[in-house]
Design a protein around this motif. Structure first.
Motif, mmCIF file in Angstrom:
data_model
loop_
_atom_site.group_PDB
_atom_site.id
_atom_site.type_symbol
_atom_site.label_atom_id
_atom_site.label_comp_id
_atom_site.label_asym_id
_atom_site.label_seq_id
_atom_site.Cartn_x
_atom_site.Cartn_y
_atom_site.Cartn_z
ATOM 1 N N VAL A 82 0.863 -1.181 0.000
ATOM 2 C CA VAL A 82 0.000 0.000 0.000
ATOM 3 C C VAL A 82 0.900 1.232 0.000
ATOM 4 N N ILE A 83 0.752 2.056 -1.042
ATOM 5 C CA ILE A 83 1.610 3.236 -1.193
ATOM 6 C C ILE A 83 0.767 4.497 -1.363
ATOM 7 N N ILE A 84 1.408 5.623 -1.075
ATOM 8 C CA ILE A 84 0.856 6.934 -1.421
ATOM 9 C C ILE A 84 1.589 7.342 -2.694
ATOM 10 N N ALA A 85 0.922 7.174 -3.829
ATOM 11 C CA ALA A 85 1.547 7.367 -5.137
ATOM 12 C C ALA A 85 1.526 8.829 -5.559
ATOM 13 N N ASP A 86 2.618 9.224 -6.240
ATOM 14 C CA ASP A 86 2.698 10.561 -6.818
ATOM 15 C C ASP A 86 2.917 10.511 -8.326
ATOM 16 N N SER A 87 3.037 9.274 -8.889
ATOM 17 C CA SER A 87 3.192 9.155 -10.335
ATOM 18 C C SER A 87 2.545 7.876 -10.849
ATOM 19 N N ILE A 88 2.221 7.906 -12.132
ATOM 20 C CA ILE A 88 1.645 6.754 -12.823
ATOM 21 C C ILE A 88 2.398 6.581 -14.131
ATOM 22 N N ASP A 89 2.878 5.375 -14.346
ATOM 23 C CA ASP A 89 3.612 5.048 -15.571
ATOM 24 C C ASP A 89 4.726 6.062 -15.855
ATOM 25 N N GLY A 90 5.402 6.496 -14.811
ATOM 26 C CA GLY A 90 6.547 7.397 -14.953
ATOM 27 C C GLY A 90 6.204 8.865 -15.107
ATOM 28 N N LYS A 91 4.923 9.224 -15.006
ATOM 29 C CA LYS A 91 4.496 10.615 -15.149
ATOM 30 C C LYS A 91 3.748 11.037 -13.895
ATOM 31 N N PRO A 92 3.775 12.339 -13.556
ATOM 32 C CA PRO A 92 2.990 12.804 -12.400
ATOM 33 C C PRO A 92 1.516 12.455 -12.587
ATOM 34 N N LEU A 93 0.823 12.237 -11.478
ATOM 35 C CA LEU A 93 -0.610 11.977 -11.553
ATOM 36 C C LEU A 93 -1.311 13.167 -12.196
ATOM 37 N N PRO A 94 -2.342 12.922 -12.999
ATOM 38 C CA PRO A 94 -3.096 14.052 -13.544
ATOM 39 C C PRO A 94 -3.738 14.846 -12.408
ATOM 40 N N GLU A 95 -3.956 16.124 -12.631
ATOM 41 C CA GLU A 95 -4.510 16.994 -11.579
ATOM 42 C C GLU A 95 -5.814 16.442 -11.013
ATOM 43 N N SER A 96 -6.645 15.844 -11.845
ATOM 44 C CA SER A 96 -7.936 15.317 -11.386
ATOM 45 C C SER A 96 -7.787 14.096 -10.483
ATOM 46 N N LYS A 97 -6.618 13.497 -10.448
ATOM 47 C CA LYS A 97 -6.371 12.294 -9.641
ATOM 48 C C LYS A 97 -5.350 12.535 -8.538
ATOM 49 N N GLY A 98 -4.681 13.666 -8.530
ATOM 50 C CA GLY A 98 -3.569 13.882 -7.613
ATOM 51 C C GLY A 98 -3.744 15.099 -6.746
ATOM 52 N N PRO A 99 -2.685 15.567 -6.140
ATOM 53 C CA PRO A 99 -1.317 15.163 -6.434
ATOM 54 C C PRO A 99 -0.932 13.801 -5.860
#
Length: 159
Positions: A114-131
């Motif tokens: 279980v992680i607190i993710a800040d990126s997806i597939d090597g890119k920052p999370l989109p604003e609607s899903k992040g930060p």
């Protein structure tokens, strides 16, 4: 056309400022309450977790294991007794909340990632899903893998 471009740049700069000013709160039954900036999170140990989207496509998220954040807040882990009645309530910007027991985050009890993710597939999370997004790898339904995480609240069940 210039007005449209100016408005777009103004909105974009506001979003970047909002995310750069963001702090993940860790509160509740902790001896060291925290407000962790995105920069501070980026310097903590990271791990990968894989989660499938609604179409069944696997995506690799990268972020800080929740146990690392809890250790920074000096959340005491007890392998028995009252330690097994502690939990982490994850709050999101839209009011959505999910719950994890501390035991299911503890590597002495489980292999769950279980992680607190800040990126997806090597890119920052989109604003609607992040930060930030919490990712609970390996769950059959991704309902606890929530968007726009703002706070982790540690508590315990009271009699």
């Amino acid at each position: 056309m210039k007005k449209i471009l100016y408005c777009f740049l103004l909105i974009l700069s506001g979003a970047v400022y909002a995310q750069s000013d963001f702090k993940l709160k860790v509160s509740g039954e902790v001896s060291n309450p925290l407000q962790i900036s995105l920069e501070e999170l980026s310097k903590m140990p990271h791990a990968n977790a894989v989660l499938k989207d609604k179409q069944g496509n696997a995506h690799t998220y990268k972020g800080v294991p929740v146990v690392e954040i809890l250790a920074k807040a000096n959340v005491t882990k007890e392998a028995h007794g009252t330690g097994l009645s502690k939990y982490v309530l994850v709050k999101c910007a839209d009011g959505y909340q999910v719950l994890f027991s501390l035991a299911e985050l503890d590597k002495d009890f489980t292999d769950k990632n279980v992680i607190i993710a800040d990126s997806i597939d090597g890119k920052p999370l989109p604003e609607s899903k992040g930060p930030l997004r919490i990712i609970a790898e390996g769950e059959k339904k991704p309902a606890r893998s929530s968007f726009q995480v703002t706070e982790l609240i540690i508590g315990s069940v009271k009699k």
